[in-house]
Design a protein around this motif. Structure first.
Motif, PDB file in Angstrom:
ATOM      1  N   SER A 179       0.815  -1.217   0.000  1.00 32.82           N
ATOM      2  CA  SER A 179       0.000   0.000   0.000  1.00 32.82           C
ATOM      3  C   SER A 179       0.843   1.259   0.000  1.00 32.82           C
ATOM      4  CB  SER A 179      -0.912   0.021   1.226  1.00 32.82           C
ATOM      5  OG  SER A 179      -1.717  -1.111   1.243  1.00 32.82           O
ATOM      6  N   GLY A 180       2.150   1.097  -0.048  1.00 35.74           N
ATOM      7  CA  GLY A 180       3.016   2.268  -0.212  1.00 35.74           C
ATOM      8  C   GLY A 180       3.341   3.015   1.060  1.00 35.74           C
ATOM      9  N   ILE A 181       2.929   2.514   2.232  1.00 38.55           N
ATOM     10  CA  ILE A 181       3.227   3.275   3.445  1.00 38.55           C
ATOM     11  C   ILE A 181       4.470   2.762   4.150  1.00 38.55           C
ATOM     12  CG2 ILE A 181       0.951   4.193   3.947  1.00 38.55           C
ATOM     13  CD1 ILE A 181       0.462   1.849   5.765  1.00 38.55           C
ATOM     14  N   LEU A 182       5.046   1.684   3.647  1.00 31.38           N
ATOM     15  CA  LEU A 182       6.239   1.124   4.264  1.00 31.38           C
ATOM     16  C   LEU A 182       7.171   0.729   3.131  1.00 31.38           C
ATOM     17  CD1 LEU A 182       7.025   0.406   7.204  1.00 31.38           C
ATOM     18  CD2 LEU A 182       6.198  -1.889   6.759  1.00 31.38           C
ATOM     19  N   ALA A 183       8.451   1.041   3.291  1.00 34.71           N
ATOM     20  CA  ALA A 183       9.403   0.684   2.238  1.00 34.71           C
ATOM     21  C   ALA A 183       9.988  -0.690   2.541  1.00 34.71           C
ATOM     22  CB  ALA A 183      10.500   1.728   2.166  1.00 34.71           C
ATOM     23  N   GLN A 184      10.052  -1.544   1.528  1.00 33.13           N
ATOM     24  CA  GLN A 184      10.632  -2.872   1.729  1.00 33.13           C
ATOM     25  C   GLN A 184      12.144  -2.771   1.746  1.00 33.13           C
ATOM     26  OE1 GLN A 184       9.220  -1.674  -1.019  1.00 33.13           O
ATOM     27  NE2 GLN A 184       9.709  -2.835  -2.858  1.00 33.13           N
ATOM     28  N   ASP A 185      12.794  -3.776   2.358  1.00 30.00           N
ATOM     29  CA  ASP A 185      14.260  -3.805   2.348  1.00 30.00           C
ATOM     30  C   ASP A 185      14.753  -4.401   1.040  1.00 30.00           C
ATOM     31  OD1 ASP A 185      14.151  -2.838   4.883  1.00 30.00           O
ATOM     32  OD2 ASP A 185      14.356  -4.783   5.849  1.00 30.00           O
ATOM     33  N   ALA A 186      14.037  -5.399   0.549  1.00 24.99           N
ATOM     34  CA  ALA A 186      14.449  -6.049  -0.694  1.00 24.99           C
ATOM     35  C   ALA A 186      13.215  -6.587  -1.395  1.00 24.99           C
ATOM     36  CB  ALA A 186      15.410  -7.197  -0.388  1.00 24.99           C
ATOM     37  N   GLY A 187      13.378  -6.910  -2.671  1.00 24.89           N
ATOM     38  CA  GLY A 187      12.267  -7.449  -3.442  1.00 24.89           C
ATOM     39  C   GLY A 187      11.416  -6.356  -4.054  1.00 24.89           C
ATOM     40  N   GLN A 188      10.404  -6.765  -4.786  1.00 21.46           N
ATOM     41  CA  GLN A 188       9.530  -5.766  -5.384  1.00 21.46           C
ATOM     42  C   GLN A 188       8.126  -6.303  -5.566  1.00 21.46           C
ATOM     43  OE1 GLN A 188      10.461  -4.844  -9.410  1.00 21.46           O
ATOM     44  NE2 GLN A 188      11.497  -6.784  -9.767  1.00 21.46           N
ATOM     45  N   TYR A 189       7.228  -5.375  -5.878  1.00 23.87           N
ATOM     46  CA  TYR A 189       5.854  -5.789  -6.155  1.00 23.87           C
ATOM     47  C   TYR A 189       5.334  -4.963  -7.313  1.00 23.87           C
ATOM     48  CZ  TYR A 189       4.751  -1.585  -3.466  1.00 23.87           C
ATOM     49  OH  TYR A 189       4.685  -0.298  -3.018  1.00 23.87           O
ATOM     50  N   ASN A 190       4.484  -5.568  -8.093  1.00 23.53           N
ATOM     51  CA  ASN A 190       3.902  -4.871  -9.236  1.00 23.53           C
ATOM     52  C   ASN A 190       2.392  -4.975  -9.189  1.00 23.53           C
ATOM     53  OD1 ASN A 190       6.373  -4.195 -10.489  1.00 23.53           O
ATOM     54  ND2 ASN A 190       6.528  -6.282 -11.262  1.00 23.53           N
ATOM     55  N   TRP A 191       1.744  -3.831  -9.214  1.00 18.67           N
ATOM     56  CA  TRP A 191       0.295  -3.807  -9.335  1.00 18.67           C
ATOM     57  C   TRP A 191      -0.042  -3.721 -10.809  1.00 18.67           C
ATOM     58  CZ3 TRP A 191      -3.206  -4.872  -5.784  1.00 18.67           C
ATOM     59  CH2 TRP A 191      -2.929  -4.635  -4.423  1.00 18.67           C
ATOM     60  N   PHE A 192      -0.993  -4.498 -11.250  1.00 21.61           N
ATOM     61  CA  PHE A 192      -1.494  -4.421 -12.632  1.00 21.61           C
ATOM     62  C   PHE A 192      -0.350  -4.522 -13.645  1.00 21.61           C
ATOM     63  CE2 PHE A 192      -4.037  -1.521  -9.901  1.00 21.61           C
ATOM     64  CZ  PHE A 192      -5.159  -2.317  -9.774  1.00 21.61           C
ATOM     65  N   GLY A 193       0.669  -5.278 -13.275  1.00 17.16           N
ATOM     66  CA  GLY A 193       1.765  -5.520 -14.208  1.00 17.16           C
ATOM     67  C   GLY A 193       2.676  -4.337 -14.472  1.00 17.16           C
ATOM     68  N   ALA A 194       2.613  -3.306 -13.619  1.00 16.03           N
ATOM     69  CA  ALA A 194       3.480  -2.144 -13.823  1.00 16.03           C
ATOM     70  C   ALA A 194       4.161  -1.811 -12.499  1.00 16.03           C
ATOM     71  CB  ALA A 194       2.658  -0.956 -14.304  1.00 16.03           C
ATOM     72  N   PRO A 195       5.324  -1.174 -12.547  1.00 11.98           N
ATOM     73  CA  PRO A 195       5.983  -0.779 -11.295  1.00 11.98           C
ATOM     74  C   PRO A 195       5.058   0.123 -10.485  1.00 11.98           C
ATOM     75  CG  PRO A 195       7.432  -0.439 -13.161  1.00 11.98           C
ATOM     76  CD  PRO A 195       6.098  -0.786 -13.724  1.00 11.98           C
ATOM     77  N   ASN A 196       5.195   0.050  -9.167  1.00 10.42           N
ATOM     78  CA  ASN A 196       4.214   0.741  -8.336  1.00 10.42           C
ATOM     79  C   ASN A 196       4.300   2.255  -8.425  1.00 10.42           C
ATOM     80  OD1 ASN A 196       6.706   0.168  -6.983  1.00 10.42           O
ATOM     81  ND2 ASN A 196       5.861   1.260  -5.261  1.00 10.42           N
ATOM     82  N   SER A 197       3.134   2.884  -8.338  1.00 15.89           N
ATOM     83  CA  SER A 197       3.067   4.342  -8.299  1.00 15.89           C
ATOM     84  C   SER A 197       1.841   4.731  -7.481  1.00 15.89           C
ATOM     85  CB  SER A 197       2.934   4.911  -9.714  1.00 15.89           C
ATOM     86  OG  SER A 197       1.631   4.694 -10.186  1.00 15.89           O
ATOM     87  N   ALA A 198       1.825   5.999  -7.055  1.00 17.72           N
ATOM     88  CA  ALA A 198       0.709   6.465  -6.240  1.00 17.72           C
ATOM     89  C   ALA A 198      -0.592   6.380  -7.031  1.00 17.72           C
ATOM     90  CB  ALA A 198       0.973   7.893  -5.784  1.00 17.72           C
ATOM     91  N   MET A 199      -0.487   6.621  -8.337  1.00 16.95           N
ATOM     92  CA  MET A 199      -1.672   6.633  -9.199  1.00 16.95           C
ATOM     93  C   MET A 199      -2.408   5.292  -9.152  1.00 16.95           C
ATOM     94  SD  MET A 199      -3.034   9.000 -10.624  1.00 16.95           S
ATOM     95  CE  MET A 199      -4.552   8.966 -11.546  1.00 16.95           C
ATOM     96  N   GLN A 200      -1.636   4.194  -9.099  1.00 14.03           N
ATOM     97  CA  GLN A 200      -2.269   2.872  -9.066  1.00 14.03           C
ATOM     98  C   GLN A 200      -3.111   2.698  -7.816  1.00 14.03           C
ATOM     99  OE1 GLN A 200       1.218   0.543  -9.053  1.00 14.03           O
ATOM    100  NE2 GLN A 200       1.373   0.393 -11.264  1.00 14.03           N
ATOM    101  N   ARG A 201      -2.643   3.294  -6.727  1.00 17.75           N
ATOM    102  CA  ARG A 201      -3.365   3.096  -5.469  1.00 17.75           C
ATOM    103  C   ARG A 201      -4.748   3.727  -5.506  1.00 17.75           C
ATOM    104  NH1 ARG A 201       1.826   4.041  -3.330  1.00 17.75           N
ATOM    105  NH2 ARG A 201       1.359   6.149  -2.622  1.00 17.75           N
ATOM    106  N   THR A 202      -4.955   4.696  -6.386  1.00 14.46           N
ATOM    107  CA  THR A 202      -6.295   5.279  -6.473  1.00 14.46           C
ATOM    108  C   THR A 202      -7.294   4.269  -7.049  1.00 14.46           C
ATOM    109  OG1 THR A 202      -5.902   6.210  -8.666  1.00 14.46           O
ATOM    110  CG2 THR A 202      -5.368   7.608  -6.805  1.00 14.46           C
ATOM    111  N   GLN A 203      -6.783   3.205  -7.672  1.00 11.94           N
ATOM    112  CA  GLN A 203      -7.646   2.179  -8.255  1.00 11.94           C
ATOM    113  C   GLN A 203      -7.967   1.064  -7.268  1.00 11.94           C
ATOM    114  OE1 GLN A 203      -8.431   2.812 -11.552  1.00 11.94           O
ATOM    115  NE2 GLN A 203      -7.200   4.635 -11.171  1.00 11.94           N
ATOM    116  N   ILE A 204      -7.392   1.169  -6.057  1.00 14.37           N
ATOM    117  CA  ILE A 204      -7.508   0.081  -5.091  1.00 14.37           C
ATOM    118  C   ILE A 204      -8.218   0.605  -3.848  1.00 14.37           C
ATOM    119  CG2 ILE A 204      -6.178  -1.526  -3.652  1.00 14.37           C
ATOM    120  CD1 ILE A 204      -3.870  -1.073  -5.713  1.00 14.37           C
ATOM    121  N   GLY A 205      -9.110  -0.202  -3.297  1.00 13.74           N
ATOM    122  CA  GLY A 205      -9.743   0.179  -2.037  1.00 13.74           C
ATOM    123  C   GLY A 205      -9.031  -0.519  -0.900  1.00 13.74           C
TER     124      GLY A 205
END
Lengths: 303, 273
Positions: free
Chosen positions: A51-77
């Protein structure tokens, strides 16, 4: 099927405590994915990272097949931990802020307030709400704009039994509508009721994941006894009804063969002139498996 | 941008401390319209109304209302720290604001407040000037009006420092105390210690620079120069010593810019959970 969220080797530590260890998950469209684990297993940490409020130490996650951005979070409840809003603003104004952030009009506010039974309190200040109501407002905010993806962290926390039932109903409805759900819970029955898939976490480790149906034992376990257990065992051992049979405390514990029901078993022994005086289903629930998994892990550590 | 303004307005217009402080600020500034002429009547020897004539009214009013900006600074501290206390920065990120936008929304608010403060002060000064001047021409009225621009920068600086204190300390009471302590005690103390030492770096302290944007006008000269109409002198001669005006303005801009830069940096790393 379209991948909604892809988590790759995510890790996060708080000083010496490893909250999430090398977690990888793939959540596809329409799945109701439960993150199940006892307290401190890394569920909230995982959801906070995605949800973007905590930074990971390693690894990554992709929402909707794209690198994460604040804009994507507007699509998620999302509802992460306890919901936090402006205590001095009323419910409507709090939701207006969320609408603005999500680039939506205010039209949806009455609907979500009605669905969470807060409409009558819409002019009350947030700080005057009870804990359960605050939790419901968190859910209302997550539902704003009818997003296709919901991320809920222990949504029934702090609710009374009636509230728990209502919220579960609400969540199940969303799943039925075909939404993708990612839900964290330490209550197994909740995950069983709501989810199609589950990942079991313990102390940051992924112990198991897969569909709930898969993780649920498909073999039915039954406990039986009669006045002559030796005869009963002889009959059953050769029968097509049973795949496994063990003696336990003067009773027989049998695994039913696939596709066989308890009724069929009862009829079968009766036809062989045996009347059972004890017949109990010991369906191996996910709970037992969950506890087993958690226990096994502890044993391994102890050894 | 419009979205950030709307969000901030929903938040602050219903926030009690903001309502109280902004009313206090409006009253404090506009009360001058009523009070200054009354004082004048009680002091027969010197006519205070000289101070309210064009073009002196601009320099005098910006100087005397400069400390009122502390109220704006405290306001920004409360607005910022309340977001930490209520974990609402976190909520905003969860629903789709970026961490940069968290700072941007506060900066947008600060600019709006600075515009408001400058307009309020400008209109008050204008009314005072119009009611006290013997002779009003456009040229005379507009002389020294650039002081309002400096007031805007001063107001902006006060609030940016407030934002920074709030971001670093997070706790409302401690931030307020830290800000007030720094503004009214710590820096003046340092200033007094270093004053008249060989290196004059006391003039470079951030708050000193901020206050020097709208310095005390040379009152003696104003009272002596009773003739209305342009003093004919360079505005700078009216001010006591210190850094040249252009350097003060430059420093204020540089300090403000640095603090904004560090605020963004800070927020990027800040734990919001």
């Amino acid at each position: 099927m379209e991948t909604i969220l892809e988590i790759q080797s995510l890790s996060k530590s708080y000083r010496s405590v490893k909250a999430v260890k090398n977690l990888s998950l793939n959540i596809r469209k329409g799945q109701a994915y439960g993150l199940l684990g006892p307290n401190g297993s890394g569920k909230t940490t995982t959801l906070s990272i995605i949800s973007g409020i905590l930074a990971q130490d390693a690894g990554q996650y992709n929402w909707f097949g794209a690198p994460n951005s604040a804009m994507q979070r507007t699509q998620i409840g999302s509802l992460i931990e306890t919901p936090h809003f402006y205590p001095y603003l009323n419910l409507e104004r709090n939701l207006k802020i969320i609408c603005e952030i999500k680039n939506q009009t205010y039209d949806d506010i009455p609907r979500v307030l009605t669905e969470t039974k807060l409409y009558d309190r819409r002019k009350s200040k947030f700080r005057t709400l009870s804990l359960g109501m605050k939790q419901r407002l968190g859910i209302a905010a997550a539902l704003l704009g009818d997003p296709d993806v919901l991320v809920l962290d222990e949504p029934t926390n702090g609710l009374d039994p009636e509230g728990i039932a209502e919220v579960r109903e609400l969540v199940i409805e969303q799943v039925k509508k075909g939404k993708t759900l990612i839900i964290a819970s330490h209550i197994l029955s909740e995950v069983e009721k709501i989810c199609s898939h589950v990942a079991i976490l313990k102390k940051g480790d992924l112990l198991a994941n897969g569909s709930v149906a898969e993780l649920l034992a498909d073999e039915e376990v039954v406990e039986v006894s009669c006045n002559d257990n030796t005869e009963l065992q002889r009959i059953l051992t050769d029968s097509p009804m049973v795949s496994k049979i063990v003696k336990e405390n003067g009773r027989l514990v049998i695994n039913l063969a696939p596709e066989k029901t308890i009724g069929e078993l009862n009829r079968y022994v009766f036809e062989h002139n045996i009347a059972l005086d004890h017949l109990v289903s010991r369906k191996k629930s996910l709970e037992a498996q969950f506890l087993e998994l958690v226990k096994d892990e502890q044993h391994e550590k102890a050894n | 941008m419009k979205k950030l303004i709307k969000i901030e307005l929903i938040k602050i217009l219903n926030y009690r401390p903001f309502q109280i402080l902004i009313i206090l600020y409006i009253v404090a500034i506009s009360l001058g319209l009523v009070i200054y002429p009354l004082i004048d009547r009680q002091i027969p020897m010197i006519s205070l109304s000289d101070l309210f004539r064009f073009p002196h009214v601009w320099t005098f009013m910006t100087w005397i209302t400069e400390p009122y900006n502390i109220v704006l600074g405290l306001m920004v501290i409360m607005i910022t720290t309340t977001e930490f206390n209520n974990h609402t920065f976190k909520t905003q990120v969860i629903f789709g604001l970026s961490r940069n936008e968290l700072i941007t929304q506060k900066l947008v608010l600060i600019v709006l407040l600075a515009i408001f403060a400058t307009l309020l002060n400008g209109i008050t000064s204008l009314l005072l000037g119009l009611t006290h001047s013997y002779k009003i021409t456009f040229a005379i009225a507009m002389e020294n009006v650039e002081m309002m621009g400096r007031y805007f920068l001063c107001s902006l600086s006060y609030m940016i420092y407030g934002l920074f204190f709030g971001l670093i300390i997070k706790n409302t009471a401690l931030s307020l105390m830290g800000y007030l302590g720094y503004r009214t005690f710590f820096e003046p103390l340092l200033f007094a210690i270093f004053l008249d030492k060989k290196f004059e770096f006391e003039w470079y302290f951030p708050m000193r620079v901020t206050t020097r944007l709208t310095p005390l006008p040379n009152l003696v000269q104003i009272f002596m120069n009773k003739m209305d109409g342009g003093s004919g002198e360079d505005i700078e001669n009216n001010f006591p010593k210190g850094l040249p005006v252009w350097l003060t303005i430059l420093l204020a801009v540089v300090y403000g810019g640095l603090i904004i830069f560090f605020s963004y940096r800070l927020m990027r790393k800040k734990r919001l959970t």
